[in-house]
Write an enzyme that holds these catalytic residues in place. Sequence first.
Site, PDB file in Angstrom:
ATOM      1  N   ASP A   1      26.771 -15.495  90.825  1.00 48.04           N
ATOM      2  CA  ASP A   1      26.076 -14.381  90.873  1.00 48.04           C
ATOM      3  C   ASP A   1      26.628 -13.156  90.311  1.00 48.04           C
ATOM      4  OD1 ASP A   1      24.065 -16.160  91.902  1.00 48.04           O
ATOM      5  OD2 ASP A   1      24.038 -15.169  93.745  1.00 48.04           O
TER       6      ASP A   1
ATOM      7  N   GLY B   1      20.911 -15.990  90.141  1.00 52.62           N
ATOM      8  CA  GLY B   1      21.504 -14.705  90.162  1.00 52.62           C
ATOM      9  C   GLY B   1      21.060 -13.835  91.459  1.00 52.62           C
TER      10      GLY B   1
ATOM     11  N   ARG C   1       5.795 -21.500  77.067  1.00 50.86           N
ATOM     12  CA  ARG C   1       6.645 -22.686  77.833  1.00 50.86           C
ATOM     13  C   ARG C   1       7.691 -21.932  78.519  1.00 50.86           C
ATOM     14  NH1 ARG C   1       2.666 -24.628  75.743  1.00 50.86           N
ATOM     15  NH2 ARG C   1       2.432 -26.737  74.721  1.00 50.86           N
TER      16      ARG C   1
HETATM   17  O1  F6P Z   1      24.266 -17.654  95.184  1.00 46.98           O
HETATM   18  C1  F6P Z   1      24.470 -18.610  94.228  1.00 46.98           C
HETATM   19  C2  F6P Z   1      22.992 -19.403  94.006  1.00 46.98           C
HETATM   20  O2  F6P Z   1      22.963 -20.247  93.059  1.00 46.98           O
HETATM   21  C3  F6P Z   1      22.003 -18.222  93.607  1.00 46.98           C
HETATM   22  O3  F6P Z   1      22.051 -17.847  92.289  1.00 46.98           O
HETATM   23  C4  F6P Z   1      20.653 -18.895  93.847  1.00 46.98           C
HETATM   24  O4  F6P Z   1      19.558 -18.126  94.462  1.00 46.98           O
HETATM   25  C5  F6P Z   1      21.083 -19.844  95.355  1.00 46.98           C
HETATM   26  O5  F6P Z   1      22.414 -20.051  95.232  1.00 46.98           O
HETATM   27  C6  F6P Z   1      20.568 -21.125  95.420  1.00 46.98           C
HETATM   28  O6  F6P Z   1      20.961 -21.935  96.483  1.00 46.98           O
HETATM   29  P1  F6P Z   1      20.695 -23.133  97.136  1.00 46.98           P
HETATM   30  O7  F6P Z   1      21.702 -23.932  96.418  1.00 46.98           O
HETATM   31  O8  F6P Z   1      20.852 -23.202  98.380  1.00 46.98           O
HETATM   32  O9  F6P Z   1      19.272 -23.581  96.502  1.00 46.98           O
END
Ligand code: F6P
Length: 354
Positions: free
Chosen positions: A143, A186, A272
């Site tokens: 992020d 992000g 889409r």
């Molecule tokens: O912080 C990294 C991230 O990939 C974010 O961009 C996303 O919101 C989150 O982690 C997803 O987390 P998880 O793998 O727990 O679904």
Amino acid sequence: MSNIRCIGICTGGGDAPGLNAVIRAAVKCAFLKYKWKVIGIPDGFDGLIWPEESYELTLKHVSGILPRGGTILGTTNRGNPFQYKTVEDGKEVVRDISDQVIANARRLGIDAVITIGGDGSQKIALELFQKGMKLVGVPKTIDNDLSATEVTFGFDTALHTATDAVDKIHTTAESHHRIMVVEVMGRDAGWIALEAGIAGGAHVILIPEIPFSIQRICDYVAEREGYGKRFTIVVVAEGVELPPELKENRRAGAVGNLIGNAIAVRAHKEVRVSVLGHIQRGGSPTPFDRILATRFGVAAVNLIAQGGFGKMVCLRNERIEAVDIAQAVGRLKTVDPDGQLVRTARAIGMCFGD
Ligand code: F6P
């Protein structure tokens, strides 16, 4: 002279491409430069609840892992020893098992620990440090939202993946004269959306830092049609603040579909939606991420040798430095809505839906 003989290393929170490159660099530097033993702690701090799961990391273990995504140590984003959740008699119980974790590290002969993780993992590291554990941090997250470092490894790889997706969406959007919505990750920061949007030549970029309306997007689509452009690409960050009319329907991961649907209804267009999801977290790290991760791994080991506990390595003015973890956590770096990048995008006609 430092009295360190053995260090532990763990990866916590969501994975990011480049974690293995940090592990490799740290093991090589610890062993070759300082002759230290390195213990791999599996699954974040959870690995110190069951110390028998930890194992010595040798040069052999890290051979060939530089280009590999993920983490050979495994990770978890639920492993907080200060609020450890278990189920007892059918009920969820939350316990503080930090003393046990610290004692187990000692039992394993670990003199200091390298914690590779994002904001959440560094907060836990700080608490353990305040209880006496010798720790240094390495920041990671796709992020790119940690304020203490100019950039985190993993971001560049995610950006490449997202840009590649927008490139691919471009041709099919143009062929079918469609509006294509691409949802990227992000969390609460719009870095991936903004940079992939600019790099991929998207037309609309929606980020958490800039409120938008569906009507403005539809007007912009109509303006483009006035120039003879019959397709539009919308890159949307997963963490956007939804306009009031869509707010009630929000659920995790659904913003791209909600926005796509709302545009389709209002603009009477074919839309889409592609949700890129965890594809952005996988794959081989880019050369930039491999190099940054290697620099961080070496710097973390050097920091331990210098006794710089409670600190986190970071990148500032292209140099690797160290900051107090206490200063680094809890301050997220988000996109400046009036910053150069946003102004550059606006100057070439990109729309932020505002
Ligand atoms: O912080 C990294 C991230 O990939 C974010 O961009 C996303 O919101 C989150 O982690 C997803 O987390 P998880 O793998 O727990 O679904």
